[in-house]
Design a protein around this motif. Structure first.
Motif, PDB file in Angstrom:
ATOM      1  N   SER A 127      -0.588   3.383  -0.559  1.00  0.00           N
ATOM      2  CA  SER A 127       0.081   4.023   0.574  1.00  0.00           C
ATOM      3  C   SER A 127       0.919   5.211   0.117  1.00  0.00           C
ATOM      4  O   SER A 127       0.903   6.280   0.743  1.00  0.00           O
ATOM      5  CB  SER A 127       0.996   3.015   1.290  1.00  0.00           C
ATOM      6  N   ASP A 181       4.824  -6.285  -2.817  1.00  0.00           N
ATOM      7  CA  ASP A 181       4.216  -6.166  -1.492  1.00  0.00           C
ATOM      8  C   ASP A 181       4.904  -5.061  -0.695  1.00  0.00           C
ATOM      9  O   ASP A 181       6.073  -4.751  -0.924  1.00  0.00           O
ATOM     10  CB  ASP A 181       4.379  -7.485  -0.724  1.00  0.00           C
ATOM     11  N   ILE A 217      -2.943  -2.569  -9.198  1.00  0.00           N
ATOM     12  CA  ILE A 217      -3.117  -1.799  -7.968  1.00  0.00           C
ATOM     13  C   ILE A 217      -2.696  -2.664  -6.772  1.00  0.00           C
ATOM     14  O   ILE A 217      -2.906  -3.874  -6.767  1.00  0.00           O
ATOM     15  CB  ILE A 217      -4.587  -1.319  -7.820  1.00  0.00           C
ATOM     16  N   TYR A 251      -1.312  -2.435  -2.232  1.00  0.00           N
ATOM     17  CA  TYR A 251      -1.297  -1.670  -0.983  1.00  0.00           C
ATOM     18  C   TYR A 251      -0.172  -0.630  -0.979  1.00  0.00           C
ATOM     19  O   TYR A 251      -0.345   0.481  -0.469  1.00  0.00           O
ATOM     20  CB  TYR A 251      -1.136  -2.633   0.197  1.00  0.00           C
TER      21      TYR A 251
END
Lengths: 304, 304
Positions: free
Chosen positions: B177, B141, B171, B173
């Motif tokens: 990013s 995360d 995949i 976040y």
């Protein structure tokens, strides 16, 4: 050139006329009231002035990760007093749209959520059932068994009639795969908002629109968006507050979302503030499509 | 109507003429040699026949999660003998393109990988340095600290000059990013392939194109794709095998990827097989843009 906006800063009689013209002001927040962690001087006093004149204030944000209560805490942490009923965030907008406008017949009206806790809170507040969201069962890698169980439908909830995608900091392959399966089986497709990026720390991170776009890419379907500038959000706001659009003014820093939102919603007015993203030059060019009715250098110019 | 393809099934003299015309056959795999886990009868014998006549065979696949060695194992498990040098997958195509065609000057030539182990294997085989990929440091995360460290660049590798996005079952976040940050800082954008979906278990899952699309959405940049029908892949194949395009024939089941790949590559021929996605009706309509030169009902019709 398109008719140009009226410049209010420093013109007290124009400011008075502007304020008197409207009963309700819809406020974009970041870029208008504050920037990042920096509260603009005079923000609180300007809001107080409007409230003292009996104006209704609504904070309208595309932020989909926060419930209204979460967002009220954020306003509070910025030093801005507010009532929870003054807050309209895209998670709440989505919940309202699902429960009061779509009204799918039970039991096929469950929502599969791609997003964070704010969406869940608002769906609960409207009595909408959902699966997915922050459930740890969806925060894991895909397994070979999942492929089979998605294909035969055994891991899907047959009562899901809506896929709602918002900003999800825990997006993964499993969640996208399940979202696709529901859409392929006929679920309606909603997005809290379609902002491609999330501004933070003076740079950008993936926004809610970059979470839903793989599903658009896979299905060819486009979601109904419940954030600015989508008029589905305006309908939700009107449904809740029951106001005369001619007596409403949208205040924001972005032409392509805030001002467009107000113009397409046929509000009585739109006010651009120059403390955020959009610059004056954007409406001063030949062929400019989105031109506010008014503009000020900064919001606090309204308090004279 | 566009000139229609020549139908070869059952016409031995036309088949002989077809085979004699080409020195090299580029094969799409799924839908041509097999479907899912089911090997089509006569596939092995047809490939043997072509080899016995001295024809070069290349298996061309958009699968980006497998290295050539992995893919050879898959062919083997399907009962199809092959040489590793007969295999051209989009991970390998990407590695070749980076090392032999782009040739960015060191040290700013590292690759940030969004994808699985097959890409890493092929980059290593071409001596290309990379970060990301299957590194567990990227399978987690996002944290508040990450936002700061991305914004100030301290968690980025300053030598990354390329972002390569393929199918990534992990995949998240954080990976998106970081990919955005490299692109915003000027890295070149490549995608192994842009298939929106991955067919499996008679349904669809997110394909490599649905992994890269959030980055397209955020940056407005489109990647150079290294899979069919992108001609960057054809250039890579030609660079490796050094053949006369007029003596090459593409064989595939999909008009929009395989046949288009051969037509735009100006190969001497294209052969559609009807055991996969595309149907005859697609080129029999007025205004059909992608029409193969030949077609058969099934590949094994070539062995007469």
């Amino acid at each position: 050139m398109a008719p140009q906006p009226k410049y209010l800063s420093g013109d007290q009689s124009a400011i008075d006329e502007f304020i008197n013209k409207f009963d309700i002001f819809l406020f974009d927040c970041d870029g208008v009231l504050w920037s990042g962690d920096h509260l603009f001087p005079g923000t609180v006093e300007t809001l107080e002035l409007l409230r003292s004149k009996g104006k209704k204030i609504v904070f309208v944000t595309n932020n989909s990760t926060k419930s209204r209560a979460d967002y009220q805490k954020k306003l509070s942490s910025m030093g801005i007093p507010s009532e929870i009923d003054e807050i309209f965030a895209s998670a709440y907008s989505s919940a309202i749209y699902i429960s009061r406008i779509m009204k799918l017949p039970a039991p096929k009206n469950k929502v599969y959520v791609i997003g964070e806790a704010g969406i869940e809170t608002e769906l609960r507040s409207e009595g909408v059932e959902f699966v997915g969201g922050t459930d740890p069962a969806f925060r894991r890698d895909i397994t070979p068994e999942d492929y089979t169980k998605m294909a035969d439908g055994s891991m899907l909830d047959e009562n899901v009639g809506i896929v709602l995608a918002g900003l999800d900091f825990h997006i993964n392959y499993l969640k996208l795969s399940i979202g696709y399966q529901y859409l392929a089986r006929g679920a309606k497709f909603l997005a809290t908002n379609t902002d491609s990026t999330l501004p933070s720390n003076h740079t950008f991170f993936p926004g809610a629109g970059s979470i839903s776009i793989p599903l658009i890419n896979m299905t060819g379907q486009h979601p109904i968006a419940l954030g600015k500038p989508s008029q589905a959000m305006m309908d939700s706001i009107e449904g809740k507050f029951q106001f005369d659009r001619k007596a409403a003014c949208m205040i924001g820093d972005r032409l392509d979302t805030d001002i467009r939102f107000g113009l397409e919603g046929k509000l009585g007015g739109t006010l651009a503030v120059l403390t955020g993203v959009s610059k004056k030059a954007e409406w001063e060019v030949e062929g400019a499509k989105v031109v506010p009715a008014y503009y000020v250098d900064k919001l606090s110019d309204l308090k004279g």
